[in-house]
Design a protein around this motif. Structure first.
Motif, short mmCIF file in Angstrom:
data_model
loop_
_atom_site.label_atom_id
_atom_site.label_comp_id
_atom_site.label_asym_id
_atom_site.label_seq_id
_atom_site.Cartn_x
_atom_site.Cartn_y
_atom_site.Cartn_z
N SER A 1 0.71 -1.37 0.05
CA SER A 1 -0.07 0.05 0.19
C SER A 1 0.85 1.44 0.12
O SER A 1 1.95 1.27 0.53
N VAL A 2 0.50 2.38 -0.73
CA VAL A 2 0.95 3.62 -0.51
C VAL A 2 -0.16 4.66 -0.42
O VAL A 2 -0.92 4.60 -1.13
N LEU B 1 3.01 0.88 3.21
CA LEU B 1 3.08 -0.33 3.91
C LEU B 1 3.47 -1.57 3.13
O LEU B 1 3.36 -1.94 1.99
N PHE B 2 4.38 -2.10 4.15
CA PHE B 2 5.13 -3.68 3.51
C PHE B 2 4.76 -4.86 4.26
O PHE B 2 4.41 -4.52 5.50
N VAL B 3 4.30 -5.83 3.32
CA VAL B 3 3.93 -7.10 4.31
C VAL B 3 5.20 -8.10 4.15
O VAL B 3 5.69 -8.14 2.84
N PRO B 4 5.34 -9.04 4.84
CA PRO B 4 6.21 -10.09 4.87
C PRO B 4 5.83 -11.12 3.40
O PRO B 4 4.73 -11.18 3.17
N GLN C 1 6.76 -14.12 3.37
CA GLN C 1 6.36 -15.40 3.84
C GLN C 1 5.67 -15.31 5.20
O GLN C 1 6.20 -14.85 6.09
N GLY C 2 4.18 -15.64 5.25
CA GLY C 2 3.75 -15.45 6.26
C GLY C 2 3.16 -14.11 6.52
O GLY C 2 3.82 -13.02 5.79
N ASP C 3 2.12 -13.63 7.26
CA ASP C 3 1.74 -12.25 7.31
C ASP C 3 0.97 -12.08 8.71
O ASP C 3 0.66 -13.16 9.53
N GLY C 4 0.75 -10.85 9.03
CA GLY C 4 -0.23 -10.61 9.99
C GLY C 4 0.24 -9.21 10.53
O GLY C 4 1.22 -8.53 10.28
N PRO C 5 -0.83 -8.25 11.14
CA PRO C 5 -0.56 -6.96 11.36
C PRO C 5 0.67 -6.76 12.33
O PRO C 5 1.58 -5.76 11.89
N ALA C 6 1.13 -7.37 13.14
CA ALA C 6 2.41 -7.16 13.92
C ALA C 6 3.59 -7.13 13.26
O ALA C 6 4.40 -6.86 13.72
N ALA C 7 3.56 -8.06 11.94
CA ALA C 7 4.84 -8.17 11.27
C ALA C 7 5.07 -7.27 10.15
O ALA C 7 6.19 -7.22 9.50
N ARG C 8 4.00 -6.33 10.03
CA ARG C 8 4.00 -5.61 8.80
C ARG C 8 4.84 -4.11 9.22
O ARG C 8 4.87 -4.06 10.48
N ILE C 9 5.15 -3.37 8.13
CA ILE C 9 6.06 -2.40 8.34
C ILE C 9 5.32 -1.33 7.81
O ILE C 9 4.86 -1.33 6.50
N VAL C 10 5.49 0.01 8.27
CA VAL C 10 4.95 1.14 7.69
C VAL C 10 5.84 2.41 7.75
O VAL C 10 6.68 2.33 8.78
N HIS D 1 -6.23 2.95 5.13
CA HIS D 1 -6.15 3.65 6.58
C HIS D 1 -6.36 2.58 7.51
O HIS D 1 -5.85 2.35 8.36
N ARG D 2 -7.43 1.61 7.27
CA ARG D 2 -7.73 0.44 8.12
C ARG D 2 -6.58 -0.30 8.29
O ARG D 2 -6.18 -0.89 9.55
N ALA D 3 -5.85 -0.63 7.19
CA ALA D 3 -4.77 -1.49 7.24
C ALA D 3 -3.70 -1.19 8.37
O ALA D 3 -2.90 -1.72 8.97
#
Length: 716
Positions: A20-21, A107-110, A112-121, A181-183
């Motif tokens: 996301s951007v 917004l960057f997502v892993p 391999q595997g995912d979840g809000p706690a592992a994402r980077i803004v 924004h929700r993400a």
């Protein structure tokens, strides 16, 4: 500080991909976004020079990436090509004070595997517009910082303050922006942190007191040096108001004031561009030591040989001038304000020009600006001075001001892309253009023109039939849905590409009262947009092949035209193998495709747009349900007819799969909402099929139909 390419600030961290951007900019070049910036951010392998191959890779990647860019409409530069999956949203000054901020939240997502706690803004902010000059040519300053697992609280606070500011000044009014924004909020909620603004803070304008009050929030002790760099300066013969406002931030008159302006060459000598009136005002307010400098034109440039190399390399290094030279061409666009005191120092970089509106001083309506302020102890202030490393030699200001500086010329006028005050929004569906506006300001008539990009298949440029929207009755607002009609195809004869579906262009020309402007269009329902348009209908056979991992013959990577759709002239895929028995057809194709469908849904999306595409798009269970019924109602030539029972079997198994498949968890229950929408589409088709089956149903078949919401059978 470093001379890292600004483009590299958009590259994903190792092991992550861009999802996301949300960005703001004053100026934007549509081609730069797609051909320079997004290929780096998305990690594309194909070069834009590859034409169709690049466009297909870009469109496929954007199916699971959400890109929204807000821009000032006067700064829009139309592009040769546009992806309908990218929202370019002009923000007229009737909605927001002049949008000049340059803020990007990635917004960057892993992988391999995912979840809000592992994402980077990631926050990227500074002085650079989203243009080739901003990211490639100018002297710019920008900063990137990641709200990542384990990040320092001061960094996390700055990123989250920027996200809150952006949501507040530009409340999302598109489905995609709301999803984005929700993400981001889901990431912040998954990693709570205590706010920390002691060493660094994000600042967004307009705000009370502007940038000066934000800088004065810290106790710096006795300020001894003020350094400012800006490409633009206050106009007028009297600059005492801006000089007073800046010195108030220093809580007194500094011992030394240094100003850096753009370089200006006169007879081989470089001078800084800045108004003598500002220097006079500073002197009048008691500044004893005042120095000026120009930016260094070759700052950050790589050296090159003065003599070009021999084309074949035969005489390289023989008699050549080996003196390293630089090409002086980089204009200054960085904005810096550095205040050094006896206790501490502060540094502000961002979009703030050294003007009344840029700094948010009292007077004209301030701009919408943004940037970062650093606060460090006095002993560490030397590190902050690197931010003005592009300055040239300093010259003390004496009474002969005109000999030290070049007065700036008049500011450039408007770009010609002004947003009409009577337009509220311009959006497009697959088959129509939707315009909304204010009836009270509507002109006597508005002519609307849009290119029919199918005409380029014939190497010509033709438009859809133009529309004219007259002024509505007094007080009534405008909402016009303009259907796409292309009469030019009647003149083109048998060459007309009428077999291709109509598709709106992503730019529209408006003409009224001897004025005209080109504006971007936001595309609605992106999940319905295919990567490649086809002349033949994408039927059940092709969908099953895709889910089975097969590659239809008409998807060969041939060079060709790649703006939204591509001509495909090959014959439709023929059905290979034995199709004489319906049992063989079901077992070998549909049942075998079910695990592929499930895997596609489980792993195929990290964004709301991506999941919407996977569930409801052109290659989705919802689309497959439509094709299953079509295949029964309109059997293909040379294939056995599908029975009511077989059709019912396929739809029930498809429904069970969608109902029970493990989908990516989206914030605010969006996963369940999208699943319900897909099930509703399948149920609608299934109801039509069951109505065609002879009643009463046989006991076994009746039990099977009744079990459609109770787990899976063929998908096990």
């Amino acid at each position: 500080m470093s001379t890292t390419r600004l483009l590299d600030l958009w590259a994903p961290p190792p092991g992550y991909r861009l999802a996301s951007v949300i960005a703001t900019t004053y100026q934007l070049q549509a081609d730069f976004i797609e051909e320079d910036l997004l290929p780096v951010a998305l990690g594309l392998r194909q070069s834009p020079a590859r034409g169709r191959e690049f466009r297909i890779e870009l469109e496929k990647t954007l199916q699971d990436a959400e890109i929204t860019v807000y821009l000032h409409p006067d700064g829009y530069t139309p592009g040769l090509r546009r992806s309908p999956r990218i929202d370019l949203i002009p923000v007229p000054e009737s909605r927001l004070r002049k949008l000049h901020a340059k803020v990007s939240l990635l917004l960057f997502v892993p992988e391999q595997g995912d979840g809000p706690a592992a994402r980077i803004v990631r926050l990227v902010t500074g002085s650079a517009n989203l243009t080739a000059s901003g990211y490639r040519h100018n002297i710019e300053l920008a900063v990137a910082m990641d709200d990542a697992p384990g990040a320092a609280s001061v960094v996390v606070t700055a990123v989250r303050d920027a996200a809150e500011w952006l949501h507040r000044i530009l409340p999302p009014d598109t489905e995609q922006a709301r999803s984005q924004h929700r993400a981001m909020q889901a990431v912040f909620a998954a990693r709570p942190v205590s706010s920390d603004r002691t060493e660094m803070a994000f600042v967004g304008l307009p705000r009370q007191g502007g940038l000066m009050q934000a800088l004065a929030a810290w106790d710096l002790g006795t300020v001894h040096t003020l350094t400012a760099a800006s490409p633009f300066w206050p106009g007028g013969e009297d600059a005492s108001d801006i000089a007073t406002g800046v010195l108030q931030a220093c809580r007194g008159v500094p011992d030394l004031v240094r100003l850096i302006g753009p370089w200006h060459a006169v007879e081989g000598r470089l001078y800084p561009e800045m108004p003598p009136a500002l220097l006079k005002s500073l002197r009048a307010l008691g500044v004893g030591q005042l120095e000026v400098s120009h930016s260094v034109p070759d700052f950050g440039c790589a050296p090159e040989s003065a003599a070009p190399a021999d084309a074949e390399g035969e005489y390289d290094g023989i008699g050549a001038d080996t003196t390293a030279t630089f090409t002086a061409w980089r204009p200054l666009h960085a904005k810096v304000l550095l205040i050094e005191g006896s206790k501490a120092s502060v540094l502000a970089i961002g979009s703030f020009n050294f003007t009344r509106r840029g700094l948010g001083l009292p007077g004209p309506a301030p701009n919408t600006e943004a940037g970062i302020i650093w606060h460090v102890p006095a002993k560490a202030s030397g590190k902050l001075q690197q931010a003005v490393g592009f300055s040239g030699p300093w010259r003390k200001v004496n009474d002969a001001l005109e000999e030290l500086v070049i007065a700036p010329g008049p500011m450039d006028g408007e770009s010609g892309q002004q947003w009409p005050a009577f337009i509220r929004s311009i959006r497009a569906t697959r088959d129509a253009l939707v315009i909304e506006g204010h009836g009270t300001a509507w002109p006597a008539k508005l002519k609307v023109s849009m290119r029919d990009i199918r005409s380029r298949l014939l190497q010509v440029d033709r438009n859809f039939d133009p529309w004219v929207i007259p002024r509505p009755p007094a007080g009534e607002d405008v909402r016009a849905k303009l259907s796409l009609v292309a009469s030019w195809m009647d003149e083109a004869g048998p060459q007309a590409p009428s077999r291709y579906p109509a598709l709106p262009d992503l730019e529209v020309l408006l003409e009224w009262d001897e004025q005209k402007t080109v504006l971007p269009v936001v595309f609605i329902d992106k999940h319905e947009f295919p990567v490649v348009e086809r002349a033949v209908r994408e039927d059940e056979r092709m969908l099953l092949d895709w889910f089975l991992g097969l590659r239809p013959a008409d998807e060969a990577d041939a060079d060709g035209y790649g703006h939204g759709f591509d001509p495909e002239t090959s014959d439709p895929v023929t059905d290979a193998g034995d199709r004489e028995g319906i049992l063989s057809y079901l077992i070998r194709d549909f049942v075998h495709a079910l695990p592929g469908i499930r895997a596609h849904l489980e792993d195929g999306a990290s964004t709301e747009t991506g999941l919407r595409t996977a569930l409801l798009g052109p290659r989705s269970p919802a689309k497959l349900a439509d094709e299953i019924l079509d295949a029964q109602m309109k059997p293909a030539k040379g294939r056995p007819g599908k029975t009511d029972v077989a059709t019912t079997f396929q739809l029930i198994e498809l429904r069970k799969l969608v109902e029970h498949v493990a989908l990516p968890a989206l914030p605010d229950g969006m996963t369940d909402q999208l699943r319900v929408q897909c099930l509703a589409r399948i149920d609608s088709v299934l109801a039509k099929t069951i109505d065609q089956v002879s009643h009463p149903l046989e006991p076994v078949l009746g039990d099977y139909v009744a079990s459609r919401g109770e787990g899976r059978r063929a998908t096990r």
